[in-house]
Design a protein around this motif. Structure first.
Motif, mmCIF file in Angstrom:
data_model
loop_
_atom_site.group_PDB
_atom_site.id
_atom_site.type_symbol
_atom_site.label_atom_id
_atom_site.label_comp_id
_atom_site.label_asym_id
_atom_site.label_seq_id
_atom_site.Cartn_x
_atom_site.Cartn_y
_atom_site.Cartn_z
ATOM 1 N N TRP A 1 28.938 -33.506 8.428
ATOM 2 C CA TRP A 1 29.193 -32.334 9.291
ATOM 3 C C TRP A 1 29.626 -31.148 8.438
ATOM 4 C CZ3 TRP A 1 32.744 -28.680 10.606
ATOM 5 C CH2 TRP A 1 32.570 -28.018 11.829
ATOM 6 N N MET A 2 30.539 -31.374 7.518
ATOM 7 C CA MET A 2 31.080 -30.272 6.714
ATOM 8 C C MET A 2 30.019 -29.690 5.789
ATOM 9 S SD MET A 2 34.045 -28.925 6.892
ATOM 10 C CE MET A 2 34.656 -27.402 6.170
ATOM 11 N N GLU A 3 29.194 -30.535 5.191
ATOM 12 C CA GLU A 3 28.139 -30.045 4.301
ATOM 13 C C GLU A 3 27.161 -29.153 5.064
ATOM 14 O OE1 GLU A 3 27.882 -33.591 0.934
ATOM 15 O OE2 GLU A 3 26.986 -33.906 2.917
ATOM 16 N N ASN A 4 26.798 -29.571 6.266
ATOM 17 C CA ASN A 4 25.872 -28.763 7.061
ATOM 18 C C ASN A 4 26.539 -27.503 7.592
ATOM 19 O OD1 ASN A 4 23.043 -30.162 7.699
ATOM 20 N ND2 ASN A 4 24.563 -31.761 7.398
ATOM 21 N N ALA A 5 27.785 -27.615 8.017
ATOM 22 C CA ALA A 5 28.489 -26.437 8.529
ATOM 23 C C ALA A 5 28.696 -25.385 7.447
ATOM 24 C CB ALA A 5 29.833 -26.859 9.124
ATOM 25 N N SER A 6 28.762 -25.817 6.184
ATOM 26 C CA SER A 6 28.955 -24.860 5.088
ATOM 27 C C SER A 6 27.768 -23.915 4.924
ATOM 28 C CB SER A 6 29.202 -25.606 3.777
ATOM 29 O OG SER A 6 28.009 -26.254 3.332
ATOM 30 N N LEU A 7 26.649 -24.215 5.562
ATOM 31 C CA LEU A 7 25.468 -23.358 5.473
ATOM 32 C C LEU A 7 25.544 -22.160 6.416
ATOM 33 C CD1 LEU A 7 22.757 -26.203 5.502
ATOM 34 C CD2 LEU A 7 23.737 -25.059 3.494
ATOM 35 N N MET B 1 35.673 -30.582 14.833
ATOM 36 C CA MET B 1 34.260 -30.874 14.612
ATOM 37 C C MET B 1 33.407 -30.187 15.688
ATOM 38 S SD MET B 1 32.613 -34.513 13.359
ATOM 39 C CE MET B 1 32.380 -35.258 14.964
ATOM 40 N N LYS B 2 33.673 -28.881 15.860
ATOM 41 C CA LYS B 2 32.976 -28.120 16.881
ATOM 42 C C LYS B 2 32.449 -26.804 16.322
ATOM 43 C CE LYS B 2 35.228 -29.708 21.130
ATOM 44 N NZ LYS B 2 36.020 -29.280 22.328
ATOM 45 N N ILE B 3 31.296 -26.424 16.817
ATOM 46 C CA ILE B 3 30.760 -25.082 16.571
ATOM 47 C C ILE B 3 30.474 -24.467 17.931
ATOM 48 C CG2 ILE B 3 28.860 -23.744 15.592
ATOM 49 C CD1 ILE B 3 28.594 -25.751 13.410
ATOM 50 N N LYS B 4 31.091 -23.330 18.200
ATOM 51 C CA LYS B 4 30.897 -22.642 19.471
ATOM 52 C C LYS B 4 29.814 -21.576 19.286
ATOM 53 C CE LYS B 4 34.063 -22.072 22.439
ATOM 54 N NZ LYS B 4 35.234 -21.606 23.243
ATOM 55 N N LEU B 5 28.851 -21.589 20.197
ATOM 56 C CA LEU B 5 27.694 -20.708 20.096
ATOM 57 C C LEU B 5 27.546 -19.866 21.357
ATOM 58 C CD1 LEU B 5 25.126 -23.384 18.835
ATOM 59 C CD2 LEU B 5 26.440 -21.796 17.399
ATOM 60 N N GLN B 6 26.800 -18.801 21.199
ATOM 61 C CA GLN B 6 26.376 -17.998 22.338
ATOM 62 C C GLN B 6 24.880 -17.752 22.202
ATOM 63 O OE1 GLN B 6 28.646 -14.424 23.100
ATOM 64 N NE2 GLN B 6 26.901 -13.428 24.099
ATOM 65 N N PRO C 1 37.034 -33.869 6.806
ATOM 66 C CA PRO C 1 38.425 -34.223 6.495
ATOM 67 C C PRO C 1 39.363 -33.514 7.466
ATOM 68 C CG PRO C 1 37.235 -33.596 4.506
ATOM 69 C CD PRO C 1 36.342 -33.260 5.654
ATOM 70 N N GLY C 2 40.381 -34.217 7.936
ATOM 71 C CA GLY C 2 41.338 -33.606 8.845
ATOM 72 C C GLY C 2 40.877 -33.562 10.295
ATOM 73 N N TYR C 3 39.765 -34.242 10.593
ATOM 74 C CA TYR C 3 39.278 -34.265 11.970
ATOM 75 C C TYR C 3 40.337 -34.897 12.868
ATOM 76 C CZ TYR C 3 36.329 -35.715 15.943
ATOM 77 O OH TYR C 3 35.796 -35.922 17.188
ATOM 78 N N LEU C 4 40.773 -34.181 13.917
ATOM 79 C CA LEU C 4 41.938 -34.577 14.686
ATOM 80 C C LEU C 4 41.624 -35.201 16.041
ATOM 81 C CD1 LEU C 4 44.131 -31.382 14.050
ATOM 82 C CD2 LEU C 4 44.162 -33.545 12.796
ATOM 83 N N ARG C 5 40.366 -35.181 16.448
ATOM 84 C CA ARG C 5 40.073 -35.517 17.832
ATOM 85 C C ARG C 5 39.483 -36.917 18.019
ATOM 86 N NH1 ARG C 5 40.156 -31.498 21.497
ATOM 87 N NH2 ARG C 5 38.557 -32.535 22.766
ATOM 88 N N GLY C 6 39.497 -37.703 16.999
ATOM 89 C CA GLY C 6 38.959 -39.054 17.163
ATOM 90 C C GLY C 6 38.937 -39.798 15.853
ATOM 91 N N GLU C 7 38.416 -41.007 15.895
ATOM 92 C CA GLU C 7 38.327 -41.813 14.691
ATOM 93 C C GLU C 7 37.252 -41.267 13.752
ATOM 94 O OE1 GLU C 7 37.662 -45.838 15.765
ATOM 95 O OE2 GLU C 7 39.582 -46.072 16.798
ATOM 96 N N GLU C 8 37.376 -41.612 12.497
ATOM 97 C CA GLU C 8 36.398 -41.217 11.494
ATOM 98 C C GLU C 8 35.009 -41.703 11.892
ATOM 99 O OE1 GLU C 8 36.824 -41.531 6.875
ATOM 100 O OE2 GLU C 8 36.091 -43.448 7.624
ATOM 101 N N ILE C 9 34.023 -40.793 11.815
ATOM 102 C CA ILE C 9 32.641 -41.148 12.097
ATOM 103 C C ILE C 9 31.970 -41.448 10.765
ATOM 104 C CG2 ILE C 9 30.467 -40.367 13.087
ATOM 105 C CD1 ILE C 9 32.104 -38.499 14.870
ATOM 106 N N ALA C 10 31.575 -42.695 10.578
ATOM 107 C CA ALA C 10 31.091 -43.098 9.258
ATOM 108 C C ALA C 10 30.105 -44.243 9.386
ATOM 109 C CB ALA C 10 32.260 -43.522 8.363
#
Length: 321
Positions: free
Chosen positions: A199-205, A260-265, A296-305
């Motif tokens: 998620w983080m690697e893709n969001a960095s784009l 782990m959220k991206i808000k869009l319009q 890292p630091g995802y607060l809303r659930g268990e690690e997705i792996a």
């Protein structure tokens, strides 16, 4: 651990320069796997091949690995016309004019490739593959010399898709990782999503404030899920008239790794889909031990792996970046 395996059929163009008969004999003696193009299939289902200046043929019983049987076997033979095949040269005959006719075995090449895969390809091993055909439930992938493995739909990407054709096309080159190995059945199950980045690697784009294209991948009463990359989606507010698969442009309002959220319009529906971008792989080799999608630091659930379990004695690596 080296992860160089035999390539899928037709992964690279077959060599075309003519060879002397002495070189053909060397290929026979060394049991070297080579490739050529099938030019026709006769009524007895022998495949005729053009190879390095020679006429050649594959007897029907040598055209396909014995694991393929029945009507499926016949279709797999007929469907090779016009395509590249891998084979061993097992011998040759000479006609009255002194012209050699090579005798080939695709079955033996497949047995060698399959034996190596069963011996060395553990869960997590990254392989080069080539899409052979697509079904609703997944993609079939050549992972070496025509050895076919299934890539189920749910393992193609994190962003959900209705059909593999939303991500792949036939004959496309891909990277895959071994998900499971059934050694008794000589069968492999593949995965793909782990190679497309976390998620983080893709969001960095992306950056908040940007407007970018996306694809609608889910419509709910509370909003529209829009795919930004195969492993990254965001949620936009409801928008009337959209359907799954529509192309839209979206404004990125915020990127929140801790949720782990991206808000869009949604800005507008695009009349035609943008050109398909080549798949971008964050992992390209090695043997994966564990892949963590959640930031890292995802607060809303268990690690997705995804955790891979290599066989004892195999030293896993994180792959090449």
């Amino acid at each position: 651990m080296s992860t160089q395996f035999y390539l899928p059929e037709g992964y690279d163009p077959p060599a075309a320069a003519p060879l002397p008969l002495s070189a053909i004999q060397a290929l026979i003696d060394q049991q070297t796997i080579v490739e050529g193009t099938v030019v026709r299939c006769d009524p007895q289902h022998r495949l005729y091949v053009r190879f390095r200046g020679y006429d050649a043929y594959i007897p029907r019983e040598e055209a396909v690995h014995p694991a393929i049987s029945g009507a499926q076997r016949e279709i797999s033979i007929l469907s090779r016309v016009g395509k590249t095949v891998s084979f061993l040269i097992t011998g040759y005959t000479v006609d009255g004019g002194g012209k050699p006719m090579l005798i080939l075995s695709r079955r033996l090449a497949q047995e060698i490739a399959l034996r190596e895969l069963l011996e060395r390809a553990v869960p997590g091993t990254v392989l080069r593959g080539k899409i052979t055909h697509l079904e609703r439930f997944g993609a079939f992938v050549d992972i070496g010399c025509g050895v076919i493995a299934l890539l189920p739909l749910e393992y193609i990407s994190v962003a959900r898709i209705p059909h593999p054709q939303a991500r792949f096309s036939e004959d496309q080159k891909v990277l895959v990782a071994v998900k499971q190995v059934d050694r008794s059945a000589k069968r492999f199950t593949l995965t793909h999503k782990e190679l497309l980045g976390s998620w983080m690697e893709n969001a960095s784009l992306f950056l908040p404030g940007e407007t970018v294209p996306g694809i609608v991948r889910g419509i709910k009463p509370y909003g529209v899920f829009v795919e930004l990359t195969p492993n990254l989606s965001g949620l936009a507010e409801p928008w009337e008239g959209l359907e799954d698969g529509d192309s839209v442009s979206v404004f990125i309002k915020s990127i929140r790794p801790e949720q782990m959220k991206i808000k869009l319009q949604i800005v507008q529906r695009l009349p035609t889909p943008p050109p398909a971008e080549p798949l971008s792989y964050w992992l390209t080799g090695g043997v994966l031990e564990k892949w963590v999608y959640s930031p890292p630091g995802y607060l809303r659930g268990e690690e997705i792996a995804t955790t891979f379990l290599p066989a004892p004695g195999i030293e896993p690596s994180n792959g090449d970046r």
